[in-house]
Design an enzyme around this catalytic site. Structure first.
Site, PDB file in Angstrom:
ATOM      1  N   ASN A 189       0.830  -1.216   0.000  1.00 46.28           N
ATOM      2  CA  ASN A 189       0.000   0.000   0.000  1.00 46.28           C
ATOM      3  C   ASN A 189       0.866   1.268   0.000  1.00 46.28           C
ATOM      4  O   ASN A 189       0.365   2.351   0.271  1.00 46.28           O
ATOM      5  CB  ASN A 189      -0.948  -0.007   1.208  1.00 46.28           C
TER       6      ASN A 189
ATOM      7  N   HIS B 233       3.475   1.917   2.004  1.00 45.42           N
ATOM      8  CA  HIS B 233       4.067   2.363   3.273  1.00 45.42           C
ATOM      9  C   HIS B 233       5.587   2.226   3.256  1.00 45.42           C
ATOM     10  O   HIS B 233       6.142   1.383   2.545  1.00 45.42           O
ATOM     11  CB  HIS B 233       3.442   1.660   4.494  1.00 45.42           C
TER      12      HIS B 233
ATOM     13  N   GLU C 213       1.857   3.963   7.553  1.00 44.53           N
ATOM     14  CA  GLU C 213       0.766   3.551   6.674  1.00 44.53           C
ATOM     15  C   GLU C 213       0.211   4.761   5.914  1.00 44.53           C
ATOM     16  O   GLU C 213       0.451   5.907   6.305  1.00 44.53           O
ATOM     17  CB  GLU C 213      -0.338   2.922   7.526  1.00 44.53           C
TER      18      GLU C 213
HETATM   19  C1  GLP Z   1       6.907  -4.452   6.404  1.00 44.11           C
HETATM   20  C2  GLP Z   1       7.987  -3.552   7.064  1.00 44.11           C
HETATM   21  C3  GLP Z   1       8.548  -2.608   6.077  1.00 44.11           C
HETATM   22  C4  GLP Z   1       8.834  -3.388   4.813  1.00 44.11           C
HETATM   23  C5  GLP Z   1       7.524  -3.720   4.149  1.00 44.11           C
HETATM   24  C6  GLP Z   1       7.656  -4.706   2.991  1.00 44.11           C
HETATM   25  O1  GLP Z   1       5.696  -4.468   7.034  1.00 44.11           O
HETATM   26  N1  GLP Z   1       7.573  -2.826   8.210  1.00 44.11           N
HETATM   27  O2  GLP Z   1       9.709  -1.992   6.594  1.00 44.11           O
HETATM   28  O3  GLP Z   1       9.579  -2.617   3.925  1.00 44.11           O
HETATM   29  O4  GLP Z   1       6.567  -4.098   5.076  1.00 44.11           O
HETATM   30  O5  GLP Z   1       7.896  -5.993   3.438  1.00 44.11           O
HETATM   31  P1  GLP Z   1       8.208  -7.202   2.485  1.00 44.11           P
HETATM   32  O6  GLP Z   1       9.580  -7.027   1.988  1.00 44.11           O
HETATM   33  O7  GLP Z   1       8.076  -8.421   3.366  1.00 44.11           O
HETATM   34  O8  GLP Z   1       7.210  -7.171   1.392  1.00 44.11           O
END
Ligand code: GLP
Length: 264
Positions: free
Chosen positions: A136, A138, A143
């Site tokens: 999304n 973030h 968020e």
């Molecule tokens: C998580 C972390 C973020 C990360 C993102 C993507 O929730 N808090 O810092 O960059 O979401 O995560 P992933 O690499 O598992 O898709």
């Protein structure tokens, strides 16, 4: 913002590791901002390999992680404390006391947030902040709708992020609802930003971050305002982009490569 296209996940991780090793060799006592998540696993594998090959030492580096879940045992396998221990701290030569991760178990989270900011400041600020991106849009756990000048604080996770992070916990009910995260203002103070995005599940967020308007609805779009933001995307994450961007090969063979790193 400098957007670099990698042909796949492995090339993205290897180029990002090259970037980090280069920065650490340039400034061995640098302050490195680190991220967690599935995207980062390959990056740490590459970084650890370079360390084992004698290319880079973390003995003088101090690190600050972006975020952590609230009220989750640091030894829980899905905690970001565990992630960092397994993927990085136990694999390289960084002194454990140089590693900082927000304390989601503090009974005074407000104070812990302020302390985290003060520790970053006392360390001289973050030189290079590594980032992933949520589906999304973030960054860290900021968020959509998060203030673009926010500081470290407690946030509630969105339903979509709870679902996205469910695999690490087994079922959505077990995912903590609250997190402690660096703010967007905190992230933006780092001297360099390096964001990695891989896979089609990130394609829409990547499009909004790079080619969309600057908006709190896509927190990552704030990178458009950073003077040294580098974004590495693999082909799957880049499918919705309409402009052409440099490839990893083009960057590495550029006769002006040294200038490439100077500005975004
Ligand atoms: C998580 C972390 C973020 C990360 C993102 C993507 O929730 N808090 O810092 O960059 O979401 O995560 P992933 O690499 O598992 O898709």
């Amino acid at each position: 913002m400098k957007v670099i296209r990698a042909r796949d996940y492995d090339q993205m991780c290897s180029f990002a590791a090259h970037f980090i090793a280069r920065q650490v060799s340039h400034k061995p006592d640098m302050v490195l901002g680190l991220a967690t998540g599935r995207t980062m696993q390959g990056l740490y594998r590459e970084v650890v390999e370079r360390h084992r090959a004698g290319e880079v030492s973390f003995a003088g580096v101090r690190t600050f992680n972006l975020d952590e879940y609230v009220n989750l045992d640091p030894n829980h396998p899905a905690s970001y404390h565990s992630f960092m221990r397994w993927n990085f701290v136990e694999q390289v030569d960084i002194p454990p006391e140089n590693v900082h991760i927000p304390d989601g178990n503090s009974d005074r989270l407000l104070e812990a947030s302020g302390l985290y900011e003060a520790d970053i400041k006392a360390a001289g600020g973050v030189d290079l902040q590594v980032l992933g991106i949520g589906r999304n849009g973030h960054i860290a756990f900021n968020e959509p709708g998060s203030s673009l000048v926010s500081r470290t604080r407690v946030k509630r996770l969105s339903a979509e992020t709870i679902l996205a992070n469910t695999p690490e916990f087994g079922d959505p009910e077990s995912v903590p609802r609250y997190v402690i995260t660096m703010g967007i203002g905190t992230v933006m103070e780092a001297r360099f930003l390096l964001l990695l995005a891989s896979g089609t599940s990130k394609a829409r967020a990547v499009e909004q971050m790079i080619e969309g308007p600057l908006t709190a609805q896509c927190p990552a779009s704030i990178l458009q305002m950073h003077p040294h933001a580098f974004v590495i995307v693999d082909e799957a994450a880049a499918v919705r982009l309409t402009h052409s961007y440099e490839t990893v090969e083009e960057v590495l063979s550029d006769p002006y490569e040294e200038y490439f790193w100077e500005g975004a």
